[in-house]
Design a protein around this motif. Structure first.
Motif, short mmCIF file in Angstrom:
data_model
loop_
_atom_site.label_atom_id
_atom_site.label_comp_id
_atom_site.label_asym_id
_atom_site.label_seq_id
_atom_site.Cartn_x
_atom_site.Cartn_y
_atom_site.Cartn_z
N PRO A 75 0.91 -1.36 0.09
CA PRO A 75 -0.09 -0.15 0.03
C PRO A 75 0.83 1.28 -0.18
O PRO A 75 2.02 1.08 0.49
N VAL A 76 0.13 2.30 -0.60
CA VAL A 76 0.91 3.72 -0.62
C VAL A 76 0.46 4.63 0.60
O VAL A 76 1.01 5.65 1.20
N HIS A 77 -0.84 4.05 1.25
CA HIS A 77 -1.30 4.84 2.25
C HIS A 77 -2.38 3.86 2.89
O HIS A 77 -2.97 3.03 2.70
N VAL A 78 -2.28 4.06 4.45
CA VAL A 78 -3.28 3.46 5.37
C VAL A 78 -4.16 4.52 6.16
O VAL A 78 -3.51 5.31 6.89
N GLY A 79 -5.46 4.30 6.01
CA GLY A 79 -6.38 5.30 6.86
C GLY A 79 -6.13 6.61 6.52
O GLY A 79 -5.69 7.08 5.37
N ALA A 80 -6.75 7.50 7.29
CA ALA A 80 -6.67 9.28 7.07
C ALA A 80 -6.65 9.51 5.74
O ALA A 80 -5.86 10.03 5.10
N PRO A 81 -8.07 9.35 4.87
CA PRO A 81 -7.82 9.50 3.44
C PRO A 81 -7.66 11.03 3.15
O PRO A 81 -7.15 11.32 1.92
N ASP A 132 -14.28 12.31 0.57
CA ASP A 132 -15.34 11.54 0.79
C ASP A 132 -15.12 10.18 0.25
O ASP A 132 -15.28 9.73 -0.96
N LEU A 133 -14.97 9.06 0.86
CA LEU A 133 -14.98 7.72 0.68
C LEU A 133 -16.14 7.13 -0.20
O LEU A 133 -15.93 6.12 -0.91
N ALA A 134 -17.14 7.83 0.17
CA ALA A 134 -18.67 7.57 -0.66
C ALA A 134 -18.63 7.99 -1.82
O ALA A 134 -19.59 7.48 -2.70
N LYS A 135 -17.63 8.81 -2.36
CA LYS A 135 -17.58 9.42 -3.81
C LYS A 135 -16.43 9.13 -4.37
O LYS A 135 -15.67 10.07 -4.56
N PRO A 136 -16.06 8.01 -4.75
CA PRO A 136 -14.76 7.85 -5.51
C PRO A 136 -15.03 8.36 -7.02
O PRO A 136 -16.17 7.98 -7.73
#
Length: 268
Positions: free
Chosen positions: A196-202, A209-213
């Motif tokens: 992975p390049v990142h974990v958590g804290a988008p 908003d994770l609900a809006k990719p």
């Protein structure tokens, strides 16, 4: 090193069956299809832009790990002898002047517009999903039969020639207790994005908003799960948009080219 001789010893019938279905017009996201066979992102550019992209990929190998490059004008690949890159993906995107002009299940007509097109097949994170599932890590978009969510980040890629843009990432919700396992398993596949390049804290990578990719479908995130982000082979499409590339053909996000190469060939 992948070679034709190596392929002769692989029973790639599941991959060929899937490609034949797509050539006949079936359209579906390819996550979970022909498990065990490497899938690839694709970008096709006129020869005039091919060197710029090759340099872009070399400078951004985490997001753009190149698996194969065609000769100009060819629609064949060593990764699946006999396949036709114009017809054997479930869904294509046609780009004009950096804007999405069309989605189609057959790119033959668009391909004919330029006699010198060069195809780049780029590693896909779907490749390490099978070993993650085998290790007991649920892949939510496969469970729910949706497309993987993909997000345009604020992380810039290193520019090359006329190409520039930000990294795109894919996201999978992972139980907090299994994040290290997911990172270890995916890290064994550096040719297909790796760890992975990142974990958590988008928000730290510009995701509001994770609900809006920007691409794909949102997925459920259950209590105790952490969003984990991998570099994504849709990154070249972000470069096409940001750079105003005059003409390009790509896969539609989540609708990959299924190769005859077993995932194990890319296991480090």
């Amino acid at each position: 090193m992948i070679s034709i001789d190596n392929l002769r010893h692989v029973n790639a019938e599941p991959a060929r069956i899937a490609r034949d279905r797509y050539r006949q017009g079936a359209i579906e996201p390819t996550a979970g299809i022909a498990p065990g066979f490497t899938q690839a992102n694709m970008i096709v550019l006129p020869r005039d832009w091919a060197f710029d992209f090759l340099l872009y990929a070399q400078r951004n190998p985490k997001a753009c790990p190149v698996l194969d490059v065609s000769d100009p004008g060819s629609h064949a690949t060593l990764l699946a002898p006999g396949a036709d890159l114009r017809k054997d993906l479930p869904l294509y995107r046609i780009w004009r002047d950096g804007k999405l002009a069309e989605e189609t299940a057959d790119a033959t007509a668009a391909w004919a517009e330029h006699p010198d097109l060069v195809s780049f097949l780029i590693g896909c994170s779907f490749t390490f999903e099978t070993p993650m599932v085998e290790a007991g890590i649920e892949i939510r978009h496969i469970t729910d039969k949706t497309n993987v969510p993909m997000y345009l980040t604020s992380t810039p890629c290193r520019p090359a020639g006329r190409l520039h843009g930000n990294m795109v990432v894919s996201m999978r919700p992972i139980p907090a207790s299994r994040v290290a396992d997911a990172a270890t398993i995916s890290g064994r596949f550096p040719a297909v994005h790796g760890s992975p390049v990142h974990v958590g804290a988008p928000s730290e990578i510009g995701i509001k908003d994770l609900a809006k990719p920007e691409f794909g479908d949102p997925v459920r995130i259950e209590p105790g799960e952490v969003p984990v982000f991998w570099a994504c082979g849709v990154t070249p499409q972000a470069a096409v948009m940001a750079s105003g590339v005059p003409f390009a053909i790509t896969h539609a996000p989540g609708h990959m080219f299924i190769t005859d190469i077993p995932d194990s060939a890319y296991h480090a």
